[in-house]
Each structure stands twice: as structure tokens, then as C-alpha cells.
Design an enzyme around this catalytic site. Structure first.
Site, PDB file in Angstrom:
ATOM      1  CG  HIS A 158       6.568 -24.561  12.148  1.00  0.00           C
ATOM      2  ND1 HIS A 158       6.602 -24.405  10.795  1.00  0.00           N
ATOM      3  CD2 HIS A 158       6.650 -23.502  12.827  1.00  0.00           C
ATOM      4  CE1 HIS A 158       6.464 -23.200  10.801  1.00  0.00           C
ATOM      5  NE2 HIS A 158       6.465 -22.499  11.874  1.00  0.00           N
ATOM      6  CG  HIS A 162       9.818 -21.361   7.671  1.00  0.00           C
ATOM      7  ND1 HIS A 162       9.021 -20.714   8.519  1.00  0.00           N
ATOM      8  CD2 HIS A 162      11.148 -21.575   8.689  1.00  0.00           C
ATOM      9  CE1 HIS A 162       9.203 -20.775   9.756  1.00  0.00           C
ATOM     10  NE2 HIS A 162      10.579 -21.092   9.843  1.00  0.00           N
ATOM     11  CG  ASP A 221       3.165 -18.792  16.038  1.00  0.00           C
ATOM     12  OD1 ASP A 221       2.710 -18.300  15.048  1.00  0.00           O
ATOM     13  OD2 ASP A 221       4.372 -18.777  16.530  1.00  0.00           O
ATOM     14  CD  GLU A 269      10.154 -19.522  18.512  1.00  0.00           C
ATOM     15  OE1 GLU A 269      10.449 -18.596  17.488  1.00  0.00           O
ATOM     16  OE2 GLU A 269       8.994 -19.317  19.162  1.00  0.00           O
ATOM     17  CE  LYS A 299      13.541 -24.278  10.435  1.00  0.00           C
ATOM     18  NZ  LYS A 299      14.588 -23.268  10.735  1.00  0.00           N
ATOM     19  NE  ARG A 335      -2.100  -1.298   3.583  1.00  0.00           N
ATOM     20  CZ  ARG A 335      -2.661  -1.906   4.486  1.00  0.00           C
ATOM     21  NH1 ARG A 335      -3.824  -1.621   4.897  1.00  0.00           N
ATOM     22  NH2 ARG A 335      -1.890  -2.217   5.789  1.00  0.00           N
ATOM     23  CE  LYS A 371       3.900 -19.158  11.315  1.00  0.00           C
ATOM     24  NZ  LYS A 371       4.717 -19.839  12.371  1.00  0.00           N
ATOM     25  CE  LYS A 388       6.669 -16.763  20.048  1.00  0.00           C
ATOM     26  NZ  LYS A 388       7.703 -16.899  19.308  1.00  0.00           N
TER      27      LYS A 388
END
Ligand code: NAD
Length: 491
Positions: free
Chosen positions: A242, A180, A237, A218, A184, A51, A150, A340
Site C-alpha cells: 500500500h 485495494h 503487510d 490504524e 480508493k 470447503r 494480497k 497499528k
């Protein structure tokens, strides 16, 4: 040793969301690397759509700044940078409006014989609108592909709605749904390990495997994505996509060929074999956690609720005991965990073999630990087989676990490509093997939905854990109850 570089066909890659974080941080640096390796033909172009009121030059300046941020100076070459930037164009367009579409259309004049990719790096609520409009504008050629990022929806109904909308314009073979993780190198190596070696396949089942663990940890929190993440959570998520894809690659039967449908048919069978949990099973076999303030690698970090701005029940950690109900895997639990603000960034798959049936060694030999195959997906990519061996020395027979290590970095002296490098060029090549088919996405949601529903309806609170820890105590208890423990990913 060097990787083999085979140039792809000329293409026009249209990135909807070309000024977004994903495009600037991942997609364009990935293409830059492919250009640097000589894989992009002279006539390959990237048309960014957003945009923002940008012309080609100002977009190129934006991308130049992103490349300088996300690619190390030692990996950039001025000639390549100039060549790469010259490939970029920008079209200002709001997907929901009419302005800009004619300009986009003009960029394709005389180029219908090129591969054309529409990459939707935007929120999923725009997927249907973009697909519909590119259809109405007659922009779809036989060599056109549509790439969906995703998340594909937030539950089964919304995933179906997206799939119906894009499917009413594009045939399934032209739709590429990205996960993704499948791009890998080490994830693909799992297929090589299983299906290009005769060693493991005979023991890859319940008779010799005790259980499987998959950890995706993570160190980062949610940072600026707190508002979005608060509507998603770790199950949507990370697990639904995954981690389940990793389960599929561990558990699938050998495909008859490495072609898209043969591989995806086998993955789908795994997803359909996953035991669907009843609410009581979810509370027994699932743990959801949320990080509180703490310290990760010595740095103090706030809790998730502080980042969101109010108390919330959204999970930033999930541990689960999943079951694949088929002949090969009967009775073999798959323990999954992701979180996380963990102490280390690590993704690994642990195949834990059964204990030996009888020890011929006396008590002085020490504990005989079952063999363990560890596939390290990141960092320090490689495979480790843990074997018992004799501790050297003349003083008796003492045994200790010793790793047999295959470090991919040591074995292959090439730059380790990012997942998007492989995936973007697979889209251009039209190879959908590493992309999710519609039925896979929907089967994964069908399994995940009862978990989401049970947690939503349960009075059991989310379990808190300190940032910088491996999650709530209930995660360790989940395995301890079965007489097992999480493997320490730091060893
Ligand atoms: P972002 O907010 O940084 O970028 C969004 C992009 O979409 C911008 O370029 C914006 O101009 C464009 N856009 C938004 N509305 C538009 C409209 N109506 N018309 C035209 N363009 C419009 O988001 P992001 O982080 O780049 O993520 C994009 C999507 O990819 C999200 O769905 C996200 O969940 C997903 N995703 C992101 C990452 C990542 O690492 N950032 C990874 C995987 C998936």
C-alpha cells in the site's frame, strides 16, 4: 450531483474462499452496492467456492446475515436484497482435492461468452493450485480473468514462485493483482489532482518540494489475526504494497495515457528508482516498533506480545526515510510511517513545500510556515492547501497558516463507494490500470527485502510504544535529525 452508472457485461464471478472474512465483509457488500445502483446486469452471477458443505440456500442465508451486519439498514432495500441473493450459488470444493470440480464446471454450461472471473480470496499458497486446476479443467476462456488478493508472497522468491505458477496458466493481461488502496476514490483523485490540473505539475519536484510524508495509521490491533500477523509484520503487510503504491502515485511521471500499461510503466520506474538500502542505511533510516498494552480512545487494549502469547520481534509499526533517486526527486526524502494501535485512524499524504527564501515581514509577524498540500485519503476525504494569510485586525501585520479546504463529501453529494466496488467492476470490464503488474510486485519486494534482512540480522531490538501513541520516540527522531517533524494528522 450523482455518479454516472454504466452497467457492465454479464459475468460469472467465482470467489474461491466465498465463506471467508474478505468475501463476506468486503466483496459481497461491494457487489450489493453495485447491484443497488443498477450496475449489475440481470445475468450476473456469483459462484462461491469453499470447503463448507453448503447448498445455495444456506449460502444465501449466510450472505444475508453478512449484508445485515456490514451494510446499514438505511442502505438496504428488500427488492435489491432478494435480487442480489438470487444471484448467489455455492459449490463445495477443496482446492487440494478432486471432489466438486465437475460440479463447478457444470455451472458454466452454455456460458463461455460471459466474462468469467476467478477471484482467489484464499491464502496465497493456494493460488498456483487453483490456477493450474482451472487450466486442466478447461475453464479458461478468452474472457476469463484471475484476481489475486494480497499478499503476493512474503518475499521476492515466494512472489516469483506464485507469479511463475499463475503465469504458466494465465497470460499476464488476464491476471489482476489487487491492492485495494488503488481503488480508493481519494487515491485516484491524486492522479486527477496531478494530471488534470496545470497548477501543481510545474512545482512537483525537488526545486519546490522539501519532502513528502505518507502516514497510514490504524487504531485497530491484530485481534484474531495475531498468529498470521506474527509471520508478516507491518513492512510486509502495509509498506511493501500500500505505502509503496502511494509513493508511486506521488512520484511517477505523467503517463502518456490512462491505460494500464502506460500507468504501470511509470509506477515501475519509480519502484526501480527507490534507493536500495544497505544494512547500515536500514538501521539509520528505518524504525520498527511494536505496541505494548495501552489505551486507544479511552479503551484499554493488550500489547501485541500478549495477543501472540509470547515475546516476539515482529513489527506493528514502521517509520522509514525513503529516497527516489531520479532527476525530479533528488534530495527529497519520502518519510513513510504506518502502525497499528495509533491514536487515530488516518491515511494521508503531505507534500511539504520549501520555505520562502526571504521574509519581508518583521519578527512581529510570527513564523512563516512553508506551504503544505495535504491529501486526506481517509477519513474526511479531501485536499487541504495550507497557505500563510494575514490575521484579520488593524493592529499590525501578523501572519498565520490558514487551510484552503476541499472536502470531497461537501463537494460531491454522492455515496462514497468502497474500493472493492470500483475494483471488482474494473476486473469485469478488463481494465487493469488500478492493478499491479508482475514486475511492479517484484520490484517492490526487491526494495523491501534488504530491510527485512537487515532487521532480522540486527542486534538492535524492536522499539516498543504504548498503544494509543504515534509510535516509538525513534520515529520522531528520524525526522528531527533532518530538522523536520511529522505533520499532526489531527489538525
Ligand atoms: P478466511 O480464513 O476468513 O477465509 C478463507 C476462505 O478460504 C474460506 O472461505 C475457506 O473455506 C477457503 N479455503 C481455505 N482453504 C481452502 C481450500 N483448500 N479449498 C477451498 N477453499 C478453501 O480468510 P480471509 O480473511 O477471507 O482472507 C483470505 C485471503 O485474503 C488471505 O490471504 C488474506 O491475507 C487476504 N486478505 C484478506 C483481507 C480481509 O480483510 N480479510 C484483506 C486483504 C487480503
Amino acid at each position: 450531483m450523482s455518479a454516472q452508472i454504466i452497467p457492465v457485461q454479464p459475468f460469472d464471478l467465482v470467489v474461491f474462499g466465498g465463506t471467508g472474512d474478505l468475501a463476506l465483509r468486503k466483496l459481497l457488500p461491494a457487489l450489493y452496492h453495485r447491484d443497488a445502483d443498477g450496475q449489475l446486469p440481470e445475468d450476473a452471477r456469483v459462484i462461491a467456492v469453499s470447503r463448507q458443505a453448503l447448498d445455495d440456500d444456506s449460502y444465501r442465508a449466510k450472505v444475508a446475515a453478512a449484508l445485515a451486519t456490514y451494510i446499514s439498514a438505511s442502505e438496504t432495500v428488500e427488492n435489491t436484497t432478494n435480487r442480489f441473493l438470487a444471484r448467489l450459488h455455492h459449490v463445495t470444493l477443496d482446492v487440494k482435492g478432486d471432489a466438486g470440480w465437475q460440479e463447478l464446471k457444470k455451472t458454466f454450461a452454455g456460458r463461455d461468452d460471459r466474462v468469467r472471473v476467478f477471484y482467489l480470496a484464499t491464502a496465497p499458497d493456494l493460488f498456483g493450485a487453483v490456477a493450474k486446476r482451472v487450466g486442466e479443467e478447461n475453464l479458461i476462456t478468452p474472457l476469463t480473468r484471475l484476481v489475486l488478493e494480497k499478499p503476493i508472497g512474503k518475499d521476492l522468491a515466494s512472489a516469483r514462485a506464485i507469479n511463475d505458477l499463475v503465469g504458466s496458466v494465465f497470460p499476464e493481461r488476464q491476471i489482476f493483482r489487487i491492492d485495494h488502496y488503488l481503488g480508493k476514490e481519494t487515491v485516484q483523485n491524486l492522479m486527477a489532482l496531478r494530471f488534470a490540473n496545470s497548477l501543481f505539475e510545474p512545482m512537483w519536484n525537488h526545486s519546490l518540494i522539501d519532502h513528502v510524508q505518507i502516514t497510514v495509521a490504524e487504531t485497530v490491533g491484530v485481534e484474531s489475526r495475531a498468529a498470521y500477523y506474527n509471520t508478516s509484520g507491518a513492512l510486509r503487510d502495509m509498506v511493501q504494497n500500500h505505502l509503496l503504491q502511494l509513493v508511486c502515485l506521488v512520484a511517477m511521471e505523467p503517463p502518456s495515457a490512462m491505460d494500464a500499461d502506460a500507468v504501470r510503466d511509470e509506477k515501475l520506474k519509480v519502484l526501480k528508482s527507490l534507493k536500495v538500502m544497505k544494512p547500515a542505511d536500514v538501521l539509520r533510516n528505518g524504525v520498527r516498533g511494536q505496541y505494548k498494552a495501552g489505551a486507544v480512545n479511552g479503551v484499554a487494549v493488550p500489547g501485541f506480545a500478549e495477543e501472540v502469547g509470547s515475546p516476539t520481534a515482529t513489527e506493528t509499526f514502521v517509520a522509514l526515510k525513503a529516497e527516489v533517486e531520479n532527476w525530479r526527486w533528488a534530495g527529497v526524502p519520502f518519510y513513510l510511517r504506518t502502525g497499528k494501535r495509533m491514536p487515530h485512524r488516518v491515511s494521508e499524504i503531505v507534500i511539504q513545500f520549501r520555505a520562502i527564501p526571504h521574509s519581508a515581514f518583521g519578527p512581529d509577524a510570527g513564523t512563516i510556515e512553508p506551504n503544505r498540500l495535504v491529501l486526506r485519503l481517509q477519513p474526511d476525504e479531501g485536499v487541504q492547501l495550507q497557505l500563510m494569510s494575514k490575521d484579520p485586525g488593524p493592529g499590525g501585520m501578523r501572519l498565520k497558516p490558514t487551510p484552503l479546504n476541499l472536502s470531497f463529501a461537501d463537494a460531491f453529494k454522492v455515496r462514497w463507494p468502497e474500493a472493492y466496488e470500483r475494483l471488482l467492476l474494473d476486473v469485469v470490464r478488463g481494465n487493469a490500470t488500478l492493478f499491479m503488474r508482475r514486475d511492479e510486485v517484484e520490484a517492490a519486494w526487491s526494495w523491501a527485502e534488504p530491510l527485512l534482512a537487515a532487521w532480522e540480522q540486527s542486534a538492535e531490538p524492536v522499539r516498543f510504544y504504548n498503544a494509543g501513541s504515534w509510535g516509538p520516540a525513534e520515529s520522531a527522531i528520524l525526522l528531527a535529525r533532518d530538522g523536520r517533524a511529522w505533520a499532526d494528522p489531527t489538525t
